[in-house]
Motif scaffolding. Structure first.
Motif, mmCIF file in Angstrom:
data_model
loop_
_atom_site.group_PDB
_atom_site.id
_atom_site.type_symbol
_atom_site.label_atom_id
_atom_site.label_comp_id
_atom_site.label_asym_id
_atom_site.label_seq_id
_atom_site.Cartn_x
_atom_site.Cartn_y
_atom_site.Cartn_z
ATOM 1 N N ASN A 1 0.824 -1.194 0.000
ATOM 2 C CA ASN A 1 0.000 0.000 0.000
ATOM 3 C C ASN A 1 0.870 1.260 0.000
ATOM 4 O OD1 ASN A 1 -2.327 -1.476 -0.005
ATOM 5 N ND2 ASN A 1 -2.771 -1.176 2.174
ATOM 6 N N ALA A 2 0.300 2.325 -0.528
ATOM 7 C CA ALA A 2 0.974 3.612 -0.518
ATOM 8 C C ALA A 2 0.876 4.213 0.882
ATOM 9 C CB ALA A 2 0.330 4.524 -1.545
ATOM 10 N N PRO A 3 1.663 5.269 1.181
ATOM 11 C CA PRO A 3 1.584 5.914 2.498
ATOM 12 C C PRO A 3 0.155 6.334 2.821
ATOM 13 C CG PRO A 3 3.469 6.723 1.270
ATOM 14 C CD PRO A 3 2.698 5.845 0.328
ATOM 15 N N GLY A 4 -0.217 6.157 4.092
ATOM 16 C CA GLY A 4 -1.566 6.523 4.497
ATOM 17 C C GLY A 4 -2.582 5.430 4.258
ATOM 18 N N GLY A 5 -2.129 4.261 3.796
ATOM 19 C CA GLY A 5 -3.050 3.157 3.579
ATOM 20 C C GLY A 5 -3.782 3.205 2.268
ATOM 21 N N LEU A 6 -3.412 4.131 1.394
ATOM 22 C CA LEU A 6 -4.074 4.225 0.096
ATOM 23 C C LEU A 6 -3.546 3.156 -0.842
ATOM 24 C CD1 LEU A 6 -3.955 8.112 -0.417
ATOM 25 C CD2 LEU A 6 -5.878 6.738 0.402
ATOM 26 N N ALA A 7 -4.390 2.742 -1.759
ATOM 27 C CA ALA A 7 -3.958 1.763 -2.755
ATOM 28 C C ALA A 7 -2.950 2.416 -3.701
ATOM 29 C CB ALA A 7 -5.165 1.259 -3.536
ATOM 30 N N PRO A 8 -1.954 1.674 -4.150
ATOM 31 C CA PRO A 8 -0.966 2.249 -5.069
ATOM 32 C C PRO A 8 -1.602 2.609 -6.400
ATOM 33 C CG PRO A 8 -0.696 -0.133 -4.921
ATOM 34 C CD PRO A 8 -1.684 0.260 -3.867
ATOM 35 N N GLY A 9 -1.048 3.611 -7.047
ATOM 36 C CA GLY A 9 -1.572 4.014 -8.348
ATOM 37 C C GLY A 9 -1.308 2.959 -9.404
ATOM 38 N N ARG A 10 -2.093 2.991 -10.473
ATOM 39 C CA ARG A 10 -1.899 2.058 -11.574
ATOM 40 C C ARG A 10 -2.218 2.766 -12.877
ATOM 41 N NH1 ARG A 10 -6.888 0.430 -13.324
ATOM 42 N NH2 ARG A 10 -8.640 0.596 -11.863
ATOM 43 N N SER A 11 -1.716 2.234 -13.953
ATOM 44 C CA SER A 11 -1.971 2.839 -15.251
ATOM 45 C C SER A 11 -3.392 2.526 -15.703
ATOM 46 C CB SER A 11 -0.968 2.315 -16.285
ATOM 47 O OG SER A 11 -1.075 0.907 -16.406
ATOM 48 N N VAL A 12 -3.881 3.311 -16.650
ATOM 49 C CA VAL A 12 -5.221 3.130 -17.200
ATOM 50 C C VAL A 12 -5.094 2.763 -18.671
ATOM 51 C CG1 VAL A 12 -7.401 4.275 -17.754
ATOM 52 C CG2 VAL A 12 -6.254 4.755 -15.588
ATOM 53 N N LEU A 13 -5.780 1.737 -19.075
ATOM 54 C CA LEU A 13 -5.770 1.359 -20.481
ATOM 55 C C LEU A 13 -6.693 2.278 -21.265
ATOM 56 C CD1 LEU A 13 -5.968 -2.546 -20.186
ATOM 57 C CD2 LEU A 13 -3.943 -1.141 -20.619
ATOM 58 N N SER A 14 -6.204 2.770 -22.394
ATOM 59 C CA SER A 14 -6.987 3.649 -23.267
ATOM 60 C C SER A 14 -7.601 4.821 -22.500
ATOM 61 C CB SER A 14 -8.094 2.860 -23.969
ATOM 62 O OG SER A 14 -7.555 1.838 -24.775
ATOM 63 N N PRO A 15 -6.771 5.664 -21.868
ATOM 64 C CA PRO A 15 -7.328 6.809 -21.142
ATOM 65 C C PRO A 15 -8.027 7.781 -22.091
ATOM 66 C CG PRO A 15 -4.955 7.023 -21.371
ATOM 67 C CD PRO A 15 -5.302 5.644 -21.836
ATOM 68 N N PHE A 16 -9.172 8.263 -21.652
ATOM 69 C CA PHE A 16 -9.913 9.260 -22.420
ATOM 70 C C PHE A 16 -10.193 10.434 -21.500
ATOM 71 C CE2 PHE A 16 -13.938 11.141 -23.917
ATOM 72 C CZ PHE A 16 -13.492 11.593 -25.141
ATOM 73 N N ILE A 17 -9.685 11.626 -21.861
ATOM 74 C CA ILE A 17 -9.690 12.767 -20.952
ATOM 75 C C ILE A 17 -10.299 13.998 -21.628
ATOM 76 C CG2 ILE A 17 -8.266 14.276 -19.530
ATOM 77 C CD1 ILE A 17 -6.161 12.012 -19.514
ATOM 78 N N PRO A 18 -11.565 14.295 -21.388
ATOM 79 C CA PRO A 18 -12.146 15.544 -21.871
ATOM 80 C C PRO A 18 -11.849 16.693 -20.902
ATOM 81 C CG PRO A 18 -13.850 14.187 -20.891
ATOM 82 C CD PRO A 18 -12.571 13.407 -20.778
ATOM 83 N N LEU A 19 -11.522 17.859 -21.458
ATOM 84 C CA LEU A 19 -11.251 19.047 -20.660
ATOM 85 C C LEU A 19 -12.236 20.137 -21.070
ATOM 86 C CD1 LEU A 19 -7.338 19.096 -20.839
ATOM 87 C CD2 LEU A 19 -8.776 18.174 -19.016
ATOM 88 N N LEU A 20 -13.026 20.601 -20.112
ATOM 89 C CA LEU A 20 -14.078 21.572 -20.384
ATOM 90 C C LEU A 20 -13.659 22.971 -19.965
ATOM 91 C CD1 LEU A 20 -17.125 22.219 -21.074
ATOM 92 C CD2 LEU A 20 -17.573 21.827 -18.639
ATOM 93 N N ALA A 21 -13.942 23.945 -20.828
ATOM 94 C CA ALA A 21 -13.758 25.355 -20.501
ATOM 95 C C ALA A 21 -15.072 26.085 -20.773
ATOM 96 C CB ALA A 21 -12.629 25.957 -21.323
ATOM 97 N N PRO A 22 -15.270 27.246 -20.159
ATOM 98 C CA PRO A 22 -16.544 27.954 -20.334
ATOM 99 C C PRO A 22 -16.861 28.307 -21.786
ATOM 100 C CG PRO A 22 -15.393 28.811 -18.432
ATOM 101 C CD PRO A 22 -14.447 27.878 -19.115
#
Length: 224
Positions: free
Chosen positions: A1-22
């Protein structure tokens, strides 16, 4: 586990990231514009990222990309993000803005296996406007007061406190600006030039207090 008891990060397959602006014009000036510069600088040979005004795509993986999106609920419907960013929601207060934001939030659970999440960054808004940022701010206050039994978000706000919200003298303004910016950020800003803006009678003092001190104050020209 990561510090603080959090689960460790992992990669994401086929990430899709929309970014919204006004607005569409702001897309290149905010998060998407920054992402374009970062992707281009770290990959000058274009071996990893294919960067255009319309998307940042992983070379050879058409489904892995960052896309800028404007506030249009119809076009946003059906997206399946692994992460999404919302820029300056204090300017998202029209009905079409709220409909677009609602659509994006409802898109998040569509790829739960990838643990999708959202980041919203904003300047304080005008409390007389029914903005998405105002909703978030009021929720943050309720969380701080212990009125939300099971919070599902992390809320952080930094601004000038009521105690230091005095702007009559240069010293008072500098104190207010330093508190809002933080000691580190204050080292890299010409705060004196910003503080001098209060001496210009043509400036909206409430607007300066809002955008430079990150305080939720109503614009002086707003009647209600």
């Amino acid at each position: 586990n990561a510090p603080g008891g959090l689960a460790p990060g992992r990669s994401v397959l086929s990430p899709f990231i929309p970014l919204l602006a006004p607005t569409k014009d702001q897309l290149d000036d905010l998060a998407y514009g920054a992402a374009m510069v970062i992707a281009s600088d770290m990959d000058p040979d274009k071996a990893i990222f294919d960067v255009t005004q319309d998307r940042i795509m992983v070379v050879g993986e058409s489904e892995s990309k960052i896309v800028p999106v404007a506030a249009n609920a119809g076009r946003l419907d059906g997206l399946k993000p692994t992460f999404q960013g919302i820029d300056e929601p204090h300017r998202l207060f029209e009905d079409r803005h709220r409909a677009a934001y609602k659509t994006m939030v409802n898109n998040l659970p569509k790829r739960m296996a990838d643990d999708p999440w959202q980041l919203t960054c904003t300047t304080a808004g005008d409390p007389s406007e029914p903005s998405i940022a105002r909703d978030h701010y009021y929720l943050g206050i309720k969380m701080a007061e212990g009125k939300v039994e099971e919070p599902t978000v992390f809320f952080y706000h930094r601004g000038t406190s009521d105690e230091n919200a005095r702007f009559d003298t240069m010293g008072e303004r500098l104190r207010a600006l330093k508190e809002a910016s933080g000691e580190e950020a204050a080292k890299f800003r010409n705060l004196r030039a910003v503080a001098a803006m209060w001496d210009d009678e043509g400036n909206d003092k409430s607007y300066l207090e809002r955008v430079w001190c990150n305080r939720w104050v109503q614009a002086s020209e707003t009647d209600f």
